[in-house]
Design a protein around this motif. Structure first.
Motif, PDB file in Angstrom:
ATOM      1  N   CYS A  53       0.851  -1.190   0.000  1.00 36.29           N
ATOM      2  CA  CYS A  53       0.000   0.000   0.000  1.00 36.29           C
ATOM      3  C   CYS A  53       0.889   1.244   0.000  1.00 36.29           C
ATOM      4  O   CYS A  53       2.117   1.152   0.100  1.00 36.29           O
ATOM      5  CB  CYS A  53      -0.917   0.001   1.220  1.00 36.29           C
ATOM      6  SG  CYS A  53      -0.065   0.250   2.790  1.00 36.29           S
ATOM      7  N   ALA A  54       0.262   2.406  -0.112  1.00 36.99           N
ATOM      8  CA  ALA A  54       1.008   3.662  -0.301  1.00 36.99           C
ATOM      9  C   ALA A  54       1.323   4.353   1.026  1.00 36.99           C
ATOM     10  O   ALA A  54       1.027   5.535   1.216  1.00 36.99           O
ATOM     11  CB  ALA A  54       0.221   4.586  -1.228  1.00 36.99           C
ATOM     12  N   ILE A  55       1.914   3.600   1.955  1.00 33.12           N
ATOM     13  CA  ILE A  55       2.303   4.150   3.252  1.00 33.12           C
ATOM     14  C   ILE A  55       3.719   3.689   3.579  1.00 33.12           C
ATOM     15  O   ILE A  55       4.052   2.506   3.413  1.00 33.12           O
ATOM     16  CB  ILE A  55       1.331   3.699   4.362  1.00 33.12           C
ATOM     17  CG1 ILE A  55      -0.053   4.308   4.130  1.00 33.12           C
ATOM     18  CG2 ILE A  55       1.848   4.091   5.744  1.00 33.12           C
ATOM     19  CD1 ILE A  55      -1.105   3.837   5.093  1.00 33.12           C
ATOM     20  N   THR A  56       4.558   4.617   4.043  1.00 28.85           N
ATOM     21  CA  THR A  56       5.919   4.297   4.453  1.00 28.85           C
ATOM     22  C   THR A  56       6.108   4.743   5.909  1.00 28.85           C
ATOM     23  O   THR A  56       5.150   5.085   6.590  1.00 28.85           O
ATOM     24  CB  THR A  56       6.937   4.978   3.532  1.00 28.85           C
ATOM     25  OG1 THR A  56       6.736   6.394   3.582  1.00 28.85           O
ATOM     26  CG2 THR A  56       6.773   4.511   2.086  1.00 28.85           C
ATOM     27  N   HIS A  57       7.369   4.747   6.387  1.00 30.57           N
ATOM     28  CA  HIS A  57       7.630   5.216   7.757  1.00 30.57           C
ATOM     29  C   HIS A  57       8.981   5.920   7.802  1.00 30.57           C
ATOM     30  O   HIS A  57       9.775   5.835   6.862  1.00 30.57           O
ATOM     31  CB  HIS A  57       7.591   4.040   8.744  1.00 30.57           C
ATOM     32  CG  HIS A  57       8.819   3.183   8.725  1.00 30.57           C
ATOM     33  ND1 HIS A  57       9.552   2.899   9.854  1.00 30.57           N
ATOM     34  CD2 HIS A  57       9.465   2.555   7.703  1.00 30.57           C
ATOM     35  CE1 HIS A  57      10.579   2.119   9.536  1.00 30.57           C
ATOM     36  NE2 HIS A  57      10.544   1.899   8.242  1.00 30.57           N
ATOM     37  N   ASN A  58       9.231   6.624   8.911  1.00 34.49           N
ATOM     38  CA  ASN A  58      10.452   7.439   9.000  1.00 34.49           C
ATOM     39  C   ASN A  58      11.500   6.870   9.957  1.00 34.49           C
ATOM     40  O   ASN A  58      12.442   7.570  10.333  1.00 34.49           O
ATOM     41  CB  ASN A  58      10.102   8.877   9.424  1.00 34.49           C
ATOM     42  CG  ASN A  58       9.662   8.975  10.877  1.00 34.49           C
ATOM     43  OD1 ASN A  58       9.388   7.957  11.529  1.00 34.49           O
ATOM     44  ND2 ASN A  58       9.581  10.194  11.385  1.00 34.49           N
ATOM     45  N   SER A  59      11.334   5.611  10.366  1.00 35.37           N
ATOM     46  CA  SER A  59      12.256   4.928  11.299  1.00 35.37           C
ATOM     47  C   SER A  59      12.175   5.452  12.736  1.00 35.37           C
ATOM     48  O   SER A  59      12.931   5.007  13.597  1.00 35.37           O
ATOM     49  CB  SER A  59      13.720   5.008  10.821  1.00 35.37           C
ATOM     50  OG  SER A  59      13.874   4.340   9.593  1.00 35.37           O
ATOM     51  N   SER A  60      11.280   6.404  12.982  1.00 34.19           N
ATOM     52  CA  SER A  60      11.120   6.945  14.337  1.00 34.19           C
ATOM     53  C   SER A  60       9.682   6.794  14.826  1.00 34.19           C
ATOM     54  O   SER A  60       9.231   7.534  15.694  1.00 34.19           O
ATOM     55  CB  SER A  60      11.531   8.422  14.372  1.00 34.19           C
ATOM     56  OG  SER A  60      12.897   8.564  14.031  1.00 34.19           O
TER      57      SER A  60
END
Length: 258
Positions: free
Chosen positions: A145-152
């Motif tokens: 899906c079109a969601i990522t994360h910032n590692s935080s």
């Protein structure tokens, strides 16, 4: 080994249950390793309206505040992603749903504020294909899906075309990789009012001419930017057209080459 196909489907398929069911049945039968990337369609906006959350757009791009991020996470990573995975299982295509946070596969950073504050929108910084390659070797299909994360700990709304392009580039280190953008048109058109005016081949040089003549504009600009970004980073083939280009040999579509 057969080429790895990264296939992105948009709202015109997601929003039509019959079209989606037909596509997934054919997608499940595609031979060789494959990854599916999907957008969100209109369902997030529909749910936002039901929850009295204003939908804010700027030049066709969603501004993602906290409440909107909650909604698209529910819709993209939940309802749509899991429904697609379930339908693929029904067609004997073993699949696992992913956001960029799952397996730490795609990390992004929050888009900096320039003229517009897009809110919790992510620009991709890195792609980690290690876990995905393990799954592919076991004939399991990742569905993104079109969601990522910032590692935080922060999820970020991210353009699905960009996710598909960056995944294709990430896999190109280990696979011969092909990228397919499926949407409602037959390909890139010479005349937007003529569906049969497909430009079958666009090279880097031809692209500059099409830009200068104004033939490529508006929503096609970011899509083709992603296409050429992929081609310039070892992706072997990029195609744009209707989903039929994947399943029928006599279909017109656009191929992007250096």
């Amino acid at each position: 080994m057969k080429p790895l196909k990264i296939i992105k489907i948009g709202g015109n398929i997601i929003d039509n249950q019959k079209a989606l069911a037909s596509f997934l049945k054919q997608f499940a039968q595609l031979d060789g390793p494959k990854v599916l990337v999907h957008g969100g369609g209109k369902l997030a906006s529909k749910l936002a309206a039901q929850m009295n959350v204003p939908v804010k757009m700027h030049e066709g791009r969603r501004i993602t505040d906290v409440k909107t991020l909650d909604i698209i996470t529910m819709v993209y990573a939940g309802k749509i992603n899991k429904s697609i995975v379930a339908q693929l299982q029904a067609h004997n295509c073993n699949a696992i749903g992913f956001s960029g946070a799952d397996g730490n596969t795609i990390t992004s950073e929050k888009r900096p504020i320039k003229t517009v504050d897009f809110g919790f929108v992510g620009d991709i910084k890195s792609v980690n294909t290690n876990i995905l390659e393990t799954l592919l070797k076991e004939q399991i299909t990742p569905v993104f899906c079109a969601i990522t994360h910032n590692s935080s700990g922060q999820l970020l709304n991210t353009n699905a075309d960009t996710i598909a392009s960056e995944l294709a580039i990430g896999f190109a280190k280990s696979y011969e990789t092909e990228l397919y953008y499926c949407f409602e048109k037959n390909g890139v058109l010479q005349d937007v009012s003529d569906d049969d005016s497909v430009i079958e081949l666009i090279t880097s040089e031809a692209y500059q001419t099409l830009l200068s003549e104004g033939i490529i504009a508006d929503g096609m600009l970011p899509k083709l930017t992603n296409c050429f970004h992929a081609i310039e980073n070892q992706v072997s083939k990029v195609c744009i057209g209707k989903p039929e280009m994947l399943f029928q040999s006599n279909t017109s579509f656009t191929t992007i080459q250096k």
